[in-house]
Design a protein around this motif. Structure first.
Motif, PDB file in Angstrom:
ATOM      1  N   GLU A 151       0.835  -1.203   0.000  1.00 23.67           N
ATOM      2  CA  GLU A 151       0.000   0.000   0.000  1.00 23.67           C
ATOM      3  C   GLU A 151       0.867   1.249   0.000  1.00 23.67           C
ATOM      4  OE1 GLU A 151      -2.497  -0.088   3.386  1.00 23.67           O
ATOM      5  OE2 GLU A 151      -3.891  -1.552   2.560  1.00 23.67           O
ATOM      6  N   ASN A 152       1.855   1.247   0.882  1.00 24.32           N
ATOM      7  CA  ASN A 152       2.705   2.424   1.020  1.00 24.32           C
ATOM      8  C   ASN A 152       3.498   2.688  -0.256  1.00 24.32           C
ATOM      9  OD1 ASN A 152       3.309   4.440   3.076  1.00 24.32           O
ATOM     10  ND2 ASN A 152       5.425   3.750   2.882  1.00 24.32           N
ATOM     11  N   GLN A 153       3.993   1.622  -0.876  1.00 24.44           N
ATOM     12  CA  GLN A 153       4.728   1.780  -2.127  1.00 24.44           C
ATOM     13  C   GLN A 153       3.853   2.395  -3.219  1.00 24.44           C
ATOM     14  OE1 GLN A 153       6.400  -2.110  -3.075  1.00 24.44           O
ATOM     15  NE2 GLN A 153       8.398  -1.381  -2.439  1.00 24.44           N
ATOM     16  N   GLU A 154       2.611   1.906  -3.310  1.00 20.62           N
ATOM     17  CA  GLU A 154       1.707   2.377  -4.366  1.00 20.62           C
ATOM     18  C   GLU A 154       1.352   3.848  -4.169  1.00 20.62           C
ATOM     19  OE1 GLU A 154       1.184   0.750  -6.924  1.00 20.62           O
ATOM     20  OE2 GLU A 154       1.278  -1.386  -6.474  1.00 20.62           O
ATOM     21  N   VAL A 155       1.060   4.242  -2.941  1.00 22.54           N
ATOM     22  CA  VAL A 155       0.692   5.634  -2.669  1.00 22.54           C
ATOM     23  C   VAL A 155       1.893   6.554  -2.885  1.00 22.54           C
ATOM     24  CG1 VAL A 155      -0.126   7.262  -0.920  1.00 22.54           C
ATOM     25  CG2 VAL A 155      -1.185   5.004  -1.103  1.00 22.54           C
ATOM     26  N   GLU A 156       3.080   6.103  -2.478  1.00 29.84           N
ATOM     27  CA  GLU A 156       4.291   6.903  -2.696  1.00 29.84           C
ATOM     28  C   GLU A 156       4.543   7.126  -4.194  1.00 29.84           C
ATOM     29  OE1 GLU A 156       6.394   8.599  -0.826  1.00 29.84           O
ATOM     30  OE2 GLU A 156       5.199   8.155   0.953  1.00 29.84           O
ATOM     31  N   GLU A 157       4.238   6.120  -5.008  1.00 25.53           N
ATOM     32  CA  GLU A 157       4.402   6.254  -6.457  1.00 25.53           C
ATOM     33  C   GLU A 157       3.476   7.345  -7.011  1.00 25.53           C
ATOM     34  OE1 GLU A 157       5.623   5.598 -10.393  1.00 25.53           O
ATOM     35  OE2 GLU A 157       6.527   5.073  -8.466  1.00 25.53           O
ATOM     36  N   ILE A 158       2.238   7.392  -6.503  1.00 31.77           N
ATOM     37  CA  ILE A 158       1.295   8.444  -6.918  1.00 31.77           C
ATOM     38  C   ILE A 158       1.838   9.822  -6.549  1.00 31.77           C
ATOM     39  CG2 ILE A 158      -0.986   9.443  -6.436  1.00 31.77           C
ATOM     40  CD1 ILE A 158      -1.231   7.055  -8.219  1.00 31.77           C
ATOM     41  N   ILE A 159       2.341   9.958  -5.328  1.00 35.53           N
ATOM     42  CA  ILE A 159       2.846  11.252  -4.849  1.00 35.53           C
ATOM     43  C   ILE A 159       4.038  11.708  -5.685  1.00 35.53           C
ATOM     44  CG2 ILE A 159       3.969  12.400  -2.886  1.00 35.53           C
ATOM     45  CD1 ILE A 159       2.204  10.606  -1.058  1.00 35.53           C
TER      46      ILE A 159
ATOM     47  N   LYS B 290      -4.101   1.472 -13.314  1.00 35.19           N
ATOM     48  CA  LYS B 290      -4.086   1.113 -11.895  1.00 35.19           C
ATOM     49  C   LYS B 290      -4.910   2.122 -11.113  1.00 35.19           C
ATOM     50  CE  LYS B 290      -0.054   0.164 -10.188  1.00 35.19           C
ATOM     51  NZ  LYS B 290       1.315   0.414  -9.674  1.00 35.19           N
ATOM     52  N   ILE B 291      -5.732   1.632 -10.178  1.00 33.58           N
ATOM     53  CA  ILE B 291      -6.494   2.511  -9.290  1.00 33.58           C
ATOM     54  C   ILE B 291      -6.105   2.205  -7.850  1.00 33.58           C
ATOM     55  CG2 ILE B 291      -8.474   0.919  -9.203  1.00 33.58           C
ATOM     56  CD1 ILE B 291     -10.282   3.393  -8.913  1.00 33.58           C
ATOM     57  N   ILE B 292      -5.917   3.257  -7.068  1.00 29.07           N
ATOM     58  CA  ILE B 292      -5.597   3.124  -5.641  1.00 29.07           C
ATOM     59  C   ILE B 292      -6.684   3.861  -4.885  1.00 29.07           C
ATOM     60  CG2 ILE B 292      -3.928   3.611  -3.827  1.00 29.07           C
ATOM     61  CD1 ILE B 292      -2.660   3.699  -7.325  1.00 29.07           C
ATOM     62  N   LEU B 293      -7.418   3.156  -4.035  1.00 30.74           N
ATOM     63  CA  LEU B 293      -8.530   3.801  -3.325  1.00 30.74           C
ATOM     64  C   LEU B 293      -8.566   3.404  -1.864  1.00 30.74           C
ATOM     65  CD1 LEU B 293     -11.888   2.008  -3.902  1.00 30.74           C
ATOM     66  CD2 LEU B 293      -9.837   1.174  -5.021  1.00 30.74           C
ATOM     67  N   LEU B 294      -9.097   4.289  -1.050  1.00 27.22           N
ATOM     68  CA  LEU B 294      -9.255   4.044   0.373  1.00 27.22           C
ATOM     69  C   LEU B 294     -10.442   3.113   0.584  1.00 27.22           C
ATOM     70  CD1 LEU B 294      -7.535   5.257   2.672  1.00 27.22           C
ATOM     71  CD2 LEU B 294      -9.385   6.871   3.086  1.00 27.22           C
ATOM     72  N   GLU B 295     -10.285   2.135   1.471  1.00 30.85           N
ATOM     73  CA  GLU B 295     -11.344   1.145   1.681  1.00 30.85           C
ATOM     74  C   GLU B 295     -12.652   1.780   2.155  1.00 30.85           C
ATOM     75  OE1 GLU B 295      -9.900  -1.602   4.608  1.00 30.85           O
ATOM     76  OE2 GLU B 295      -9.933  -0.132   6.229  1.00 30.85           O
ATOM     77  N   ASP B 296     -12.569   2.957   2.781  1.00 27.64           N
ATOM     78  CA  ASP B 296     -13.777   3.652   3.257  1.00 27.64           C
ATOM     79  C   ASP B 296     -14.784   3.868   2.133  1.00 27.64           C
ATOM     80  OD1 ASP B 296     -12.428   3.767   5.615  1.00 27.64           O
ATOM     81  OD2 ASP B 296     -12.328   5.949   5.754  1.00 27.64           O
ATOM     82  N   LEU B 297     -14.296   4.077   0.913  1.00 28.49           N
ATOM     83  CA  LEU B 297     -15.194   4.333  -0.214  1.00 28.49           C
ATOM     84  C   LEU B 297     -16.086   3.131  -0.518  1.00 28.49           C
ATOM     85  CD1 LEU B 297     -12.795   6.204  -2.675  1.00 28.49           C
ATOM     86  CD2 LEU B 297     -14.611   7.193  -1.275  1.00 28.49           C
ATOM     87  N   LEU B 298     -15.612   1.931  -0.173  1.00 27.34           N
ATOM     88  CA  LEU B 298     -16.386   0.719  -0.441  1.00 27.34           C
ATOM     89  C   LEU B 298     -17.473   0.492   0.610  1.00 27.34           C
ATOM     90  CD1 LEU B 298     -13.363  -1.439  -1.508  1.00 27.34           C
ATOM     91  CD2 LEU B 298     -15.271  -0.823  -2.989  1.00 27.34           C
ATOM     92  N   PHE B 299     -17.413   1.267   1.697  1.00 30.04           N
ATOM     93  CA  PHE B 299     -18.431   1.136   2.742  1.00 30.04           C
ATOM     94  C   PHE B 299     -19.204   2.444   2.940  1.00 30.04           C
ATOM     95  CE2 PHE B 299     -14.980  -1.852   3.713  1.00 30.04           C
ATOM     96  CZ  PHE B 299     -15.690  -3.026   3.560  1.00 30.04           C
ATOM     97  N   ASP B 300     -19.092   3.318   1.953  1.00 34.01           N
ATOM     98  CA  ASP B 300     -19.834   4.573   1.951  1.00 34.01           C
ATOM     99  C   ASP B 300     -21.179   4.339   1.256  1.00 34.01           C
ATOM    100  OD1 ASP B 300     -20.859   7.121   0.871  1.00 34.01           O
ATOM    101  OD2 ASP B 300     -18.983   7.986   1.587  1.00 34.01           O
TER     102      ASP B 300
ATOM    103  N   LYS C  44      -5.241  -2.778 -12.714  1.00 35.83           N
ATOM    104  CA  LYS C  44      -4.916  -3.291 -11.381  1.00 35.83           C
ATOM    105  C   LYS C  44      -5.645  -2.466 -10.330  1.00 35.83           C
ATOM    106  CE  LYS C  44      -1.006  -4.072  -8.246  1.00 35.83           C
ATOM    107  NZ  LYS C  44       0.456  -3.881  -8.032  1.00 35.83           N
ATOM    108  N   ILE C  45      -6.111  -3.134  -9.262  1.00 34.53           N
ATOM    109  CA  ILE C  45      -6.834  -2.439  -8.192  1.00 34.53           C
ATOM    110  C   ILE C  45      -6.086  -2.614  -6.876  1.00 34.53           C
ATOM    111  CG2 ILE C  45      -8.966  -2.418  -6.819  1.00 34.53           C
ATOM    112  CD1 ILE C  45     -10.409  -3.331  -9.408  1.00 34.53           C
ATOM    113  N   VAL C  46      -5.826  -1.502  -6.194  1.00 31.44           N
ATOM    114  CA  VAL C  46      -5.167  -1.525  -4.894  1.00 31.44           C
ATOM    115  C   VAL C  46      -6.107  -0.863  -3.879  1.00 31.44           C
ATOM    116  CG1 VAL C  46      -3.162  -0.810  -3.533  1.00 31.44           C
ATOM    117  CG2 VAL C  46      -2.893  -1.360  -5.974  1.00 31.44           C
ATOM    118  N   ILE C  47      -6.543  -1.638  -2.886  1.00 32.75           N
ATOM    119  CA  ILE C  47      -7.429  -1.108  -1.839  1.00 32.75           C
ATOM    120  C   ILE C  47      -6.575  -0.851  -0.601  1.00 32.75           C
ATOM    121  CG2 ILE C  47      -9.468  -1.538  -0.422  1.00 32.75           C
ATOM    122  CD1 ILE C  47     -10.364  -3.542  -2.639  1.00 32.75           C
ATOM    123  N   VAL C  48      -6.617   0.386  -0.104  1.00 34.99           N
ATOM    124  CA  VAL C  48      -5.726   0.813   0.979  1.00 34.99           C
ATOM    125  C   VAL C  48      -6.495   0.917   2.289  1.00 34.99           C
ATOM    126  CG1 VAL C  48      -4.218   2.694   1.763  1.00 34.99           C
ATOM    127  CG2 VAL C  48      -4.266   2.072  -0.652  1.00 34.99           C
TER     128      VAL C  48
END
Length: 355
Positions: free
Chosen positions: A257-265, A293-303, A323-327
């Motif tokens: 997760e951390n690697q994927e988000v750092e890549e976005i930044i 690739k999509i990186i999303l916060l898990e909160d969105l899946l329970f909104d 690719k899907i990455v759920i954070v």
């Protein structure tokens, strides 16, 4: 998770929830409008001439149409609320509301409202069926000890507590001060967890390393011992960031997760036009098959308001081999992604964005 039955013609998935991680995946399987069947407790109502009275609670097998889903990580329960669509006739509850409180050891049938099992759901099933490797981690500092569990859905700190080494005029060495108290703590923690985990990792500081190694050897415990700069809670988070321990965390969610988000930044700092933020922009990109690739916060899946839209976006992305990455919202990566608006994507090719 054990998959008991899959029938793609009817959109049916039947599962047995076996470990805490299964609850997370199961909560992602369900959508509003799905019909789920499970055993539950329901209070009988007894009709008398003076009116109705509450009777005993009985175990019944019923089906409800899903309206609300809540995942409670710490209580290890999923609560699913909806209208009863099928139940024993003598209960007279069809059309009324009921909430399932589902936990480990329960089997559940899901009939998808679309009568099809999406590519996203199929991918989740593959992940959920994979053997769940659980690692007990005991981090020993000079004043603090932390106990955590590493699993495919992240890191869960079970407890953090302080302790005091034995100090007196008679204490002549570091070993005499720390060995007695640490041995009791290590023995208690490992005895409680050794049968439930695939691996035990003990991390500690250079100052305590030899003492801890001797204790582990004396106890006859098979454990991996790792040296860190600081023990306790800081020690647990330190090992998840260490590149020399990368292989240890191949199955552990937080590391990647951390690697994927750092890549976005990093890409945003370079003004990369193939990085997209915001759910509307990403929805548009997904329709064009442009999301790599999509990186999303898990909160969105329970909104409640966004869940259906997000699931449709994810299904579109799978269709285009994205690719899907759920954070995890509780991770360090989750905090960073929250500041970016909870969702980001890397595209195969740039598209026009709305701002």
């Amino acid at each position: 998770m054990r998959i008991l039955e899959i029938d793609e013609r009817r959109g049916l998935i039947e599962v047995l929830l076996e470990v805490p991680e299964d609850l997370y995946y199961f909560a992602l399987f369900i959508e509003k409008g799905d019909i789920i069947y499970a055993w539950t407790l329901r209070q009988l109502r007894i009709e008398r001439t003076t009116g109705s009275e509450r009777g005993e609670r009985v175990k019944v097998y019923i089906g409800i149409m899903v309206e609300k889903i809540s995942y409670h990580k710490f209580s290890q329960k999923i609560r699913v609320t909806g209208k009863v669509v099928e139940a024993p006739e003598d209960l007279h509850i069809k059309g009324s509301y009921h909430t399932f409180s589902l936990g480990i050891g329960e089997s559940v049938k899901i009939y998808k409202k679309s009568q099809r099992i999406s590519k996203f759901i199929k991918e989740l099933i593959k992940r959920a069926e994979t053997h769940t490797r659980r690692v007990l981690i005991l981090s020993i500092g000079e004043e603090e000890i932390a106990v955590g569990v590493l699993s495919p859905i992240g890191i869960n700190v079970k407890s953090v507590f302080g302790y005091s080494p034995k100090k007196s005029l008679a204490t002549k060495s570091l070993r005499e001060a720390f060995q007695p108290v640490l041995k009791k703590i290590i023995e208690r923690v490992i005895k409680q967890g050794s049968e439930r985990y695939d691996e035990i990792i003990v991390v500690t500081t250079e100052k305590l390393l030899k003492i801890v190694e001797e204790i582990i050897a004396d106890l006859g415990v098979k454990a991996r011992i790792i040296k860190v700069f600081e023990g306790g809670l800081s020690g647990i988070y330190e090992i998840t960031k260490r590149h020399d321990l990368r292989q240890l965390f191949v199955e552990i969610r937080g590391f990647y997760e951390n690697q994927e988000v750092e890549e976005i930044i990093k890409r945003l700092s370079r003004e990369d036009n193939k990085v997209v933020l915001g759910i509307e922009n990403i929805e548009n990109a997904a329709k064009w098959g442009a999301v790599e690739k999509i990186i999303l916060l898990e909160d969105l899946l329970f909104d409640d308001e966004l869940r259906d839209k997000v699931l449709k976006i994810l299904d579109e992305i799978y269709k285009s081999s994205g690719k899907i990455v759920i954070v995890s919202s509780e991770s360090e990566a989750g905090e960073k992604l929250e500041k970016l608006g909870k969702i980001a994507a890397i595209l195969y090719f740039p598209i026009q964005q709305s701002f």
